[in-house]
Design an enzyme around this catalytic site. Structure first.
Site, PDB file in Angstrom:
ATOM      1  N   TYR A 237     -29.363 -36.659  16.280  1.00 10.25           N
ATOM      2  CA  TYR A 237     -29.976 -36.379  17.493  1.00 10.25           C
ATOM      3  C   TYR A 237     -28.977 -36.232  18.649  1.00 10.25           C
ATOM      4  CZ  TYR A 237     -32.027 -37.898  22.230  1.00 10.25           C
ATOM      5  OH  TYR A 237     -32.324 -37.937  23.259  1.00 10.25           O
ATOM      6  N   LYS A 241     -27.798 -32.602  20.694  1.00 10.10           N
ATOM      7  CA  LYS A 241     -28.025 -32.498  22.005  1.00 10.10           C
ATOM      8  C   LYS A 241     -26.656 -32.134  22.390  1.00 10.10           C
ATOM      9  CE  LYS A 241     -31.216 -33.401  24.154  1.00 10.10           C
ATOM     10  NZ  LYS A 241     -32.190 -32.564  24.750  1.00 10.10           N
TER      11      LYS A 241
END
Length: 491
Positions: A237, A241
């Site tokens: 994640y 990002k």
């Protein structure tokens, strides 16, 4: 920096919002419609194969939620016509060029009309499939920025990231941008196109071996964690990002863009009403497990700061940053929105709030009996956690394995089930470890400059509050947040 009137800025503006069914996106949409009904249009991009499916998602996952009850009361019988007039649904997918929008007339209309683009589309699963996470969080950020650049009236692109792109660093984490290919551990060679190729090669390889969909998912999840850790990030994640931020940063100078980095987002503090929440978020999963008597121990440093920020404050910061950058284009482009710098709270505080709340108002289980909560055992290192798991579960599992062999697989079902549960817990602990022992403070000097500008020159400063110093954490948890998650999240 004179900000003027936020309502005047929003008047007659057209805003494209991606990831429209997400938690933060819904709060953003509700706020805009409630405070400025004269906004021209909200284009809501959501994943749907066609318009009919998009309408179904709008009613079920957005305006059908309790979140919109204040707006419904305000509009009365005109609510449906107001929504029809102000919202245009865009079935699409940000992991494709032109956001996967098939209707070319709609694409042309947005290029002509859109003033502001707000990118909230993301997958937030820590161990998401790498192909999915790279498509949404990284390449999606590029496709949204490309689309925004083609909007002839564009005032600003607001890209929502996460403060945890910082990885496992400790100390004071500054609001610094990532340059293309930068890594947390200094390992050279990070190339986003190369990452894309690695995924394609891996998928081709395992598919040629006849792998099942379940095996492909596992391989993609493992690949994401492996690539993230190679370059110093703890999970897929935050790695994807961070790469998304790099791609948005690449547009610097070509169009006004701002990156918002919230910390752990919690239920609403004040608007549209206190305590609205949705989905089991990071700390809420601990509260749910604890209240139901399923969380028997806590792994982490109780004295470590846990950086929390209510969702409505994040939305207000987004709107104020949007106005500042559309009008003035200040040199700051990254805003960390959290509380650890100005009003810190610790894990031990959360433990105390949970114990006090659920002692007074225990959860009633399926049998109609109250669940009695107590102080839980705390393990302050991974070593103590592994010792506990070995003595409590792994040794009995070994014994069960031997018994299963001796009794001709009689215990196979029980053994497999226990083995799977233990593996799941160990994997979760491995993935969440960086946050349970996270010892850093997020600097918010850029965000503070924004707050100062709002205090001195934003006409509706009280309407767009985002100062964590005004939060009384004791009152917030005991009277707003925990009652909110009990109402909206506990099942």
């Amino acid at each position: 920096m004179e900000l003027g009137s936020a309502l005047q800025f929003l008047d007659n503006k057209s805003i494209l919002v991606t990831g429209a069914t997400g938690f933060l996106a819904k709060i953003f949409v509700e706020k805009i419609l409630r405070v400025q009904p004269n906004v021209k249009k909200l284009y809501l991009l959501l994943r749907a194969p066609d318009h009919k499916s998009a309408v179904h998602r709008l009613h079920n996952e957005i305006i059908g939620k309790d979140l919109f009850k204040v707006l419904k009361e305000k509009c009365g019988k005109n609510f449906s016509s107001f929504i029809s007039e102000k919202i245009t649904l865009i079935p699409g997918d940000i992991s494709h060029e032109d956001l996967g929008v098939k209707d070319s007339n709609l694409v042309e209309e947005m290029w002509e009309e859109v003033d502001v683009v707000v990118n909230l589309a993301a997958t937030t699963n820590f161990d998401e499939r790498y192909d999915v996470a790279l498509g949404l969080n990284t390449l999606g950020a590029k496709y949204v920025a490309n689309f925004a650049k083609k909007c002839v009236k564009l005032k600003v692109l607001v890209h929502v990231s996460t403060a945890y792109v910082s990885g496992e660093r400790s100390g004071l984490i500054l609001e610094n941008a990532y340059s293309m290919g930068e890594t947390l551990n200094g390992v050279p060679g990070l190339d986003i196109n190369f990452e894309k190729n690695i995924i394609e090669e891996k998928l081709n390889e395992i598919r040629s071996q006849g792998a099942s969909e379940k095996e492909i998912t596992r391989a993609m999840k493992d690949l994401g964690i492996e690539r993230a850790r190679l370059y110093g990030w703890p999970n897929t994640y935050v790695f994807t990002k961070a790469m998304g931020e790099m791609l948005v940063g690449d547009f610097e100078g070509k169009m006004p863009a701002v990156i918002i980095r919230p910390t752990i987002i919690t239920s609403t503090y004040k608007e549209p009403f206190p305590g609205w929440a949705e989905g089991v978020r990071t700390i809420d999963s601990l509260a749910v497990g604890y209240a139901k008597g399923k969380l028997t121990f806590f792994l982490g440093d109780l004295e470590a700061p846990v950086d929390l920020i209510p969702a409505d404050m994040v939305v207000n910061a987004m709107i104020v940053a949007m106005i500042a950058h559309a009008s003035h284009q200040p040199s700051e482009t990254i805003y960390q929105v959290g509380s650890s710098m100005r009003n810190p709270v610790k894990y031990c505080n959360l433990q105390d709030y949970g114990f006090r709340y659920f002692s007074k108002k225990p959860w009633i289980n399926k049998d109609g009996k109250p669940v009695i909560v107590g102080k839980i055992r705390v393990m302050d290192s991974m070593a103590s956690f592994h010792r506990y798991m070995s003595l409590r579960y792994l040794l009995p599992l070994k014994g069960l394995e031997l018994a299963n062999t001796a009794f001709c697989q009689f215990f196979q079902g029980f053994y497999s089930d226990l083995n799977r549960k233990i593996s799941f817990v160990m994997r979760l602990a491995d993935i969440y470890r960086p946050y349970l022992f996270f010892d850093a403070i997020f600097d918010d000097i850029n965000t503070e400059k924004l707050r100062m500008a709002a205090r001195s020159s934003l006409v509706e400063n009280d309407m767009f509050y985002f100062d964590p110093k005004c939060i009384d954490w004791d009152d917030y948890f005991m009277n707003i947040h925990i009652p909110g998650i009990v109402k909206y999240i506990f099942k």
